[in-house]
Design a protein around this motif. Structure first.
Motif, PDB file in Angstrom:
ATOM      1  N   SER A  63      28.842  55.364  56.430  1.00  0.00           N
ATOM      2  CA  SER A  63      29.801  56.243  55.758  1.00  0.00           C
ATOM      3  C   SER A  63      29.891  55.874  54.278  1.00  0.00           C
ATOM      4  O   SER A  63      29.393  54.833  53.839  1.00  0.00           O
ATOM      5  CB  SER A  63      31.184  56.108  56.400  1.00  0.00           C
ATOM      6  N   THR A  64      30.550  56.725  53.526  1.00  0.00           N
ATOM      7  CA  THR A  64      30.731  56.424  52.108  1.00  0.00           C
ATOM      8  C   THR A  64      31.523  55.134  51.930  1.00  0.00           C
ATOM      9  O   THR A  64      31.254  54.365  51.011  1.00  0.00           O
ATOM     10  CB  THR A  64      31.432  57.586  51.389  1.00  0.00           C
ATOM     11  N   ILE A  65      32.490  54.877  52.817  1.00  0.00           N
ATOM     12  CA  ILE A  65      33.278  53.639  52.685  1.00  0.00           C
ATOM     13  C   ILE A  65      32.391  52.417  52.895  1.00  0.00           C
ATOM     14  O   ILE A  65      32.564  51.384  52.249  1.00  0.00           O
ATOM     15  CB  ILE A  65      34.524  53.635  53.620  1.00  0.00           C
ATOM     16  N   ASP A  66      31.393  52.507  53.783  1.00  0.00           N
ATOM     17  CA  ASP A  66      30.461  51.392  53.989  1.00  0.00           C
ATOM     18  C   ASP A  66      29.699  51.092  52.698  1.00  0.00           C
ATOM     19  O   ASP A  66      29.509  49.931  52.331  1.00  0.00           O
ATOM     20  CB  ASP A  66      29.466  51.719  55.114  1.00  0.00           C
ATOM     21  N   HIS A  67      29.276  52.135  52.000  1.00  0.00           N
ATOM     22  CA  HIS A  67      28.540  51.935  50.741  1.00  0.00           C
ATOM     23  C   HIS A  67      29.440  51.392  49.652  1.00  0.00           C
ATOM     24  O   HIS A  67      29.019  50.559  48.849  1.00  0.00           O
ATOM     25  CB  HIS A  67      27.855  53.235  50.317  1.00  0.00           C
ATOM     26  N   LEU A  68      30.690  51.855  49.600  1.00  0.00           N
ATOM     27  CA  LEU A  68      31.627  51.342  48.594  1.00  0.00           C
ATOM     28  C   LEU A  68      31.894  49.857  48.809  1.00  0.00           C
ATOM     29  O   LEU A  68      31.901  49.071  47.857  1.00  0.00           O
ATOM     30  CB  LEU A  68      32.940  52.122  48.624  1.00  0.00           C
ATOM     31  N   VAL A  69      32.109  49.463  50.070  1.00  0.00           N
ATOM     32  CA  VAL A  69      32.350  48.051  50.372  1.00  0.00           C
ATOM     33  C   VAL A  69      31.115  47.231  50.028  1.00  0.00           C
ATOM     34  O   VAL A  69      31.208  46.164  49.401  1.00  0.00           O
ATOM     35  CB  VAL A  69      32.764  47.857  51.849  1.00  0.00           C
ATOM     36  N   ALA A  71      28.842  47.899  47.802  1.00  0.00           N
ATOM     37  CA  ALA A  71      28.710  47.828  46.338  1.00  0.00           C
ATOM     38  C   ALA A  71      29.706  46.827  45.751  1.00  0.00           C
ATOM     39  O   ALA A  71      29.374  46.051  44.839  1.00  0.00           O
ATOM     40  CB  ALA A  71      28.926  49.202  45.733  1.00  0.00           C
ATOM     41  N   ALA A  72      30.918  46.818  46.294  1.00  0.00           N
ATOM     42  CA  ALA A  72      31.934  45.887  45.784  1.00  0.00           C
ATOM     43  C   ALA A  72      31.565  44.445  46.093  1.00  0.00           C
ATOM     44  O   ALA A  72      31.844  43.541  45.295  1.00  0.00           O
ATOM     45  CB  ALA A  72      33.297  46.226  46.364  1.00  0.00           C
ATOM     46  N   LEU A  73      30.956  44.207  47.231  1.00  0.00           N
ATOM     47  CA  LEU A  73      30.591  42.852  47.622  1.00  0.00           C
ATOM     48  C   LEU A  73      29.281  42.395  46.997  1.00  0.00           C
ATOM     49  O   LEU A  73      29.021  41.206  46.915  1.00  0.00           O
ATOM     50  CB  LEU A  73      30.483  42.747  49.154  1.00  0.00           C
ATOM     51  N   GLY A  74      28.470  43.369  46.569  1.00  0.00           N
ATOM     52  CA  GLY A  74      27.144  43.049  46.039  1.00  0.00           C
ATOM     53  C   GLY A  74      27.230  42.489  44.678  1.00  0.00           C
ATOM     54  O   GLY A  74      26.504  41.773  44.114  1.00  0.00           O
TER      55      GLY A  74
END
Length: 74
Positions: A63-69, A71-74
């Protein structure tokens, strides 16, 4: 009265040009700069269940939330 604040528009370093295409149901394809192939977003597991999707009715994708998380952790 004059406004001595710096013009924030003058500091723009990058404008992202992303196009999102609806593929039907919860599926979307994001055409992102730097990638030749689109990134497909959808639903899976608890997220699909939250939105009332029956298991197996749509392909499982991050999901988009998976990608946002990510990106934030990366």
């Amino acid at each position: 009265m004059t406004d001595d604040r710096k013009n924030p528009a003058a500091d723009i370093a990058y404008i992202s040009e992303v196009r999102v295409e609806r593929l039907g149901g919860p599926l979307r394809a994001a055409h992102l700069p730097g990638d030749e192939e689109p990134t497909v977003y959808g639903m899976h597991g608890a997220i699909a269940e939250h939105y009332g999707m029956e298991p197996g009715t749509a392909p499982s994708h991050a999901s988009t939330i998976d990608h946002l998380v990510g990106a934030a952790l990366g």
